[in-house]
Design a protein around this motif. Structure first.
Motif, PDB file in Angstrom:
ATOM      1  N   ILE A  32      45.308  45.859  45.451  1.00 45.91           N
ATOM      2  CA  ILE A  32      44.779  44.599  45.695  1.00 45.91           C
ATOM      3  C   ILE A  32      43.821  44.097  44.531  1.00 45.91           C
ATOM      4  CG2 ILE A  32      43.107  43.470  47.149  1.00 45.91           C
ATOM      5  CD1 ILE A  32      43.694  45.019  49.275  1.00 45.91           C
ATOM      6  N   HIS A  33      43.221  45.245  43.751  1.00 50.81           N
ATOM      7  CA  HIS A  33      42.802  44.877  42.686  1.00 50.81           C
ATOM      8  C   HIS A  33      43.573  44.231  41.397  1.00 50.81           C
ATOM      9  CE1 HIS A  33      38.917  46.980  44.032  1.00 50.81           C
ATOM     10  NE2 HIS A  33      38.378  46.210  43.397  1.00 50.81           N
ATOM     11  N   GLU A  46      35.854  34.086  45.616  1.00 51.28           N
ATOM     12  CA  GLU A  46      34.660  34.686  45.772  1.00 51.28           C
ATOM     13  C   GLU A  46      34.121  35.647  44.806  1.00 51.28           C
ATOM     14  OE1 GLU A  46      34.005  37.985  46.598  1.00 51.28           O
ATOM     15  OE2 GLU A  46      32.152  37.847  47.706  1.00 51.28           O
ATOM     16  N   ILE A  96      39.820  35.995  47.522  1.00 52.79           N
ATOM     17  CA  ILE A  96      39.244  36.911  46.730  1.00 52.79           C
ATOM     18  C   ILE A  96      38.824  36.422  45.362  1.00 52.79           C
ATOM     19  CG2 ILE A  96      39.726  39.301  45.875  1.00 52.79           C
ATOM     20  CD1 ILE A  96      39.541  39.186  48.683  1.00 52.79           C
ATOM     21  N   ALA A  99      38.413  43.130  58.696  1.00 50.17           N
ATOM     22  CA  ALA A  99      39.533  43.173  59.433  1.00 50.17           C
ATOM     23  C   ALA A  99      39.656  44.419  60.203  1.00 50.17           C
ATOM     24  CB  ALA A  99      40.925  43.315  58.314  1.00 50.17           C
ATOM     25  N   ARG A 140      28.484  38.934  34.549  1.00 49.05           N
ATOM     26  CA  ARG A 140      28.964  39.698  33.487  1.00 49.05           C
ATOM     27  C   ARG A 140      29.826  40.611  33.852  1.00 49.05           C
ATOM     28  NH1 ARG A 140      23.334  43.207  33.946  1.00 49.05           N
ATOM     29  NH2 ARG A 140      23.730  42.391  36.192  1.00 49.05           N
ATOM     30  N   SER A 141      30.219  40.957  34.921  1.00 48.66           N
ATOM     31  CA  SER A 141      31.529  41.825  35.322  1.00 48.66           C
ATOM     32  C   SER A 141      32.398  40.710  35.306  1.00 48.66           C
ATOM     33  CB  SER A 141      31.392  42.331  36.870  1.00 48.66           C
ATOM     34  OG  SER A 141      32.384  42.492  37.295  1.00 48.66           O
ATOM     35  N   ALA A 177      44.396  40.998  42.111  1.00 54.83           N
ATOM     36  CA  ALA A 177      43.285  39.801  41.958  1.00 54.83           C
ATOM     37  C   ALA A 177      43.442  39.561  40.568  1.00 54.83           C
ATOM     38  CB  ALA A 177      42.158  40.351  42.583  1.00 54.83           C
ATOM     39  N   ILE A 197      29.379  48.308  31.921  1.00 54.92           N
ATOM     40  CA  ILE A 197      28.582  47.362  32.347  1.00 54.92           C
ATOM     41  C   ILE A 197      27.134  48.056  33.339  1.00 54.92           C
ATOM     42  CG2 ILE A 197      28.198  45.305  33.494  1.00 54.92           C
ATOM     43  CD1 ILE A 197      30.774  44.577  33.273  1.00 54.92           C
ATOM     44  N   ILE A 234      36.507  51.166  42.189  1.00 58.90           N
ATOM     45  CA  ILE A 234      37.512  51.549  40.870  1.00 58.90           C
ATOM     46  C   ILE A 234      37.162  50.234  39.973  1.00 58.90           C
ATOM     47  CG2 ILE A 234      39.175  52.590  42.185  1.00 58.90           C
ATOM     48  CD1 ILE A 234      40.925  50.015  42.018  1.00 58.90           C
ATOM     49  N   LEU A 279      46.115  39.455  52.143  1.00 65.50           N
ATOM     50  CA  LEU A 279      45.876  40.690  52.105  1.00 65.50           C
ATOM     51  C   LEU A 279      46.903  41.472  53.106  1.00 65.50           C
ATOM     52  CD1 LEU A 279      41.960  41.379  52.148  1.00 65.50           C
ATOM     53  CD2 LEU A 279      43.629  41.262  50.156  1.00 65.50           C
ATOM     54  N   ILE A 305      36.606  42.740  47.896  1.00 69.65           N
ATOM     55  CA  ILE A 305      37.886  43.308  48.757  1.00 69.65           C
ATOM     56  C   ILE A 305      37.476  44.097  50.111  1.00 69.65           C
ATOM     57  CG2 ILE A 305      39.963  44.566  48.230  1.00 69.65           C
ATOM     58  CD1 ILE A 305      39.889  43.506  45.416  1.00 69.65           C
ATOM     59  N   ASP A 335      29.149  39.342  40.174  1.00 71.44           N
ATOM     60  CA  ASP A 335      28.063  39.305  38.901  1.00 71.44           C
ATOM     61  C   ASP A 335      28.575  38.690  37.794  1.00 71.44           C
ATOM     62  OD1 ASP A 335      25.199  40.778  37.928  1.00 71.44           O
ATOM     63  OD2 ASP A 335      26.843  40.754  36.387  1.00 71.44           O
ATOM     64  N   LEU A 352      43.637  40.156  58.336  1.00 68.92           N
ATOM     65  CA  LEU A 352      44.075  40.409  57.151  1.00 68.92           C
ATOM     66  C   LEU A 352      44.711  39.218  56.392  1.00 68.92           C
ATOM     67  CD1 LEU A 352      45.328  44.211  56.634  1.00 68.92           C
ATOM     68  CD2 LEU A 352      43.112  43.191  55.662  1.00 68.92           C
ATOM     69  N   ALA A 381      24.967  45.192  37.871  1.00 67.08           N
ATOM     70  CA  ALA A 381      26.247  44.293  38.094  1.00 67.08           C
ATOM     71  C   ALA A 381      27.151  44.318  39.321  1.00 67.08           C
ATOM     72  CB  ALA A 381      27.131  44.230  36.911  1.00 67.08           C
ATOM     73  N   TYR A 382      26.986  45.757  40.071  1.00 66.80           N
ATOM     74  CA  TYR A 382      27.543  45.944  40.969  1.00 66.80           C
ATOM     75  C   TYR A 382      26.857  46.355  42.537  1.00 66.80           C
ATOM     76  CZ  TYR A 382      30.926  46.973  37.389  1.00 66.80           C
ATOM     77  OH  TYR A 382      31.880  46.917  36.351  1.00 66.80           O
ATOM     78  N   LYS A 427      26.138  44.110  44.407  1.00 66.62           N
ATOM     79  CA  LYS A 427      26.822  43.257  45.647  1.00 66.62           C
ATOM     80  C   LYS A 427      28.092  44.039  45.781  1.00 66.62           C
ATOM     81  CE  LYS A 427      26.751  39.419  46.528  1.00 66.62           C
ATOM     82  NZ  LYS A 427      26.508  38.010  47.238  1.00 66.62           N
ATOM     83  N   THR A 445      42.461  36.108  55.152  1.00 67.12           N
ATOM     84  CA  THR A 445      42.149  36.351  53.626  1.00 67.12           C
ATOM     85  C   THR A 445      43.256  36.158  52.497  1.00 67.12           C
ATOM     86  OG1 THR A 445      40.369  37.637  54.498  1.00 67.12           O
ATOM     87  CG2 THR A 445      40.623  37.550  52.096  1.00 67.12           C
ATOM     88  N   GLU A 488      30.294  34.350  43.546  1.00 71.00           N
ATOM     89  CA  GLU A 488      29.330  35.058  44.181  1.00 71.00           C
ATOM     90  C   GLU A 488      29.266  36.855  43.339  1.00 71.00           C
ATOM     91  OE1 GLU A 488      28.613  35.870  48.017  1.00 71.00           O
ATOM     92  OE2 GLU A 488      29.549  33.644  48.590  1.00 71.00           O
TER      93      GLU A 488
END
Lengths: 176, 176
Positions: B11-12, B140, B137, A121, B148-149, B15, A103, A95, B76, A114, B146, B129, A107-108, A110, B132, B144
DNA sequence: GACACCGTACTCGGATACCCTTTGTCCGAGTCCGCGTGG
DNA sequence: CCACGCGGACTCGGACAAAGGGTATCCGAGTACGGTGTC
């Protein structure tokens, strides 16, 4: 995060089948009766175990199910994956890409951090399940379980297991 | 063995909220837009996080959500349990008692060995879980992920976060 | 009396409905900002 | 010109439908056993 109740039935049935002698079989109806389950529905889960090469099914009268390999080589992970499916519980829907600002896909490349954490886990979960063999379950039941319950289970198995005459016919010794 | 997709969204969102300044808030609509989700449905999950004391909600215009505690203290596991419920995935139905032969209940005082093994595996899952933290999150992602993102995410947060004037009013500093 | 054939009973396997959880959407309660009005 | 009151708009929160997966059930395909007829 909820496992179907078929998992419990499958493990109990596998543990029961681990107690049958040699290559004798036990009908699904007897297994269902042993746990007070619906016979028709239990066959669904037993069939999944058969598809996963954990159980073998013998059709016809005096037929039934038996373990396809020794109980030492069957882990709880095998049983859970056979019934619940092999795909991980957490499926990253990516998502992060659905934002309003588009973008470049580069860029994605990697993987999502999450997703990595959740899969890490789950690997721990599966590793813990893989550590327990079916033989450990039955051994622990025989050693620490209540003697009355254990005796009743053994009597039930002895009463319902069906020896296979094909055992005396080693012409087709399971080349699977 | 399947987690709802609301977990990923929660989670997103957490974050993302970890990147807002101080006690500024971010509306749920902006979070939904950030990930291309249904705003009405996302509020359901955010509300679960609020009930679990992970997020705080500020009503009214210029309101929204923010973390209820520093990201270092949110794991998490907290997020997953808040959304999916605290009950374990494997629930022992005690089908071993439903056999045709009735045994005294005293034979079942010891917990089912299968249940114990499944719960042991789930403890490993939850422990992994819990290792972390939400701050891991985001760290990282900043390190690591991108660039741009990451820059786009920061810009989006900076554009949608709403500073709270109550920050200059320390009369009610969250005695929760 | 022995063998071959056939009917029957029992088994598993897949296809078919029902129900609950998850998903998705909508509308209402609460709160703050801005504007209009009166002093 | 300033203070007060009010309307509007935006927010979250909970209540209300629709879909998918799990649960439960039934019927059909296949196989071995037992009885029967025939040689």
């Amino acid at each position: 995060m909820k496992l179907g109740e078929g998992v419990e039935a499958a493990i109990h049935c596998a543990a029961t089948l681990a107690s049958v002698d040699g290559n004798s079989t036990m009908p699904g109806a007897a297994l269902a009766e042993s746990f007070g389950l619906s016979p028709s529905y239990l066959l669904k889960h037993l069939n999944m175990l058969t598809t996963a090469r954990i159980l073998e099914s013998v059709p016809g009268p005096a037929g039934g199910y038996r373990l396809a390999k020794p109980a030492e080589r069957i882990t709880l992970l095998d049983l859970v994956l056979a019934v619940e499916g092999r795909e991980p519980a957490f499926r990253c829907g990516e998502i992060r890409r659905n934002g309003p600002v588009k973008i470049d896909a580069s860029a994605y490349v990697k993987p999502c951090g999450i997703n990595a954490a959740m899969l890490r886990a789950e690997r721990a979960y599966r590793a813990a399940l893989a550590e327990t063999r079916l033989s450990d379950i039955v051994a622990e039941y025989a050693a620490e379980g209540d003697p009355r319950s254990f005796a009743a289970s053994c009597a039930f198995v002895a009463r319902h297991q069906r020896p296979q005459k094909s055992s005396s016919n080693p012409r087709n010794p399971k080349q699977t």
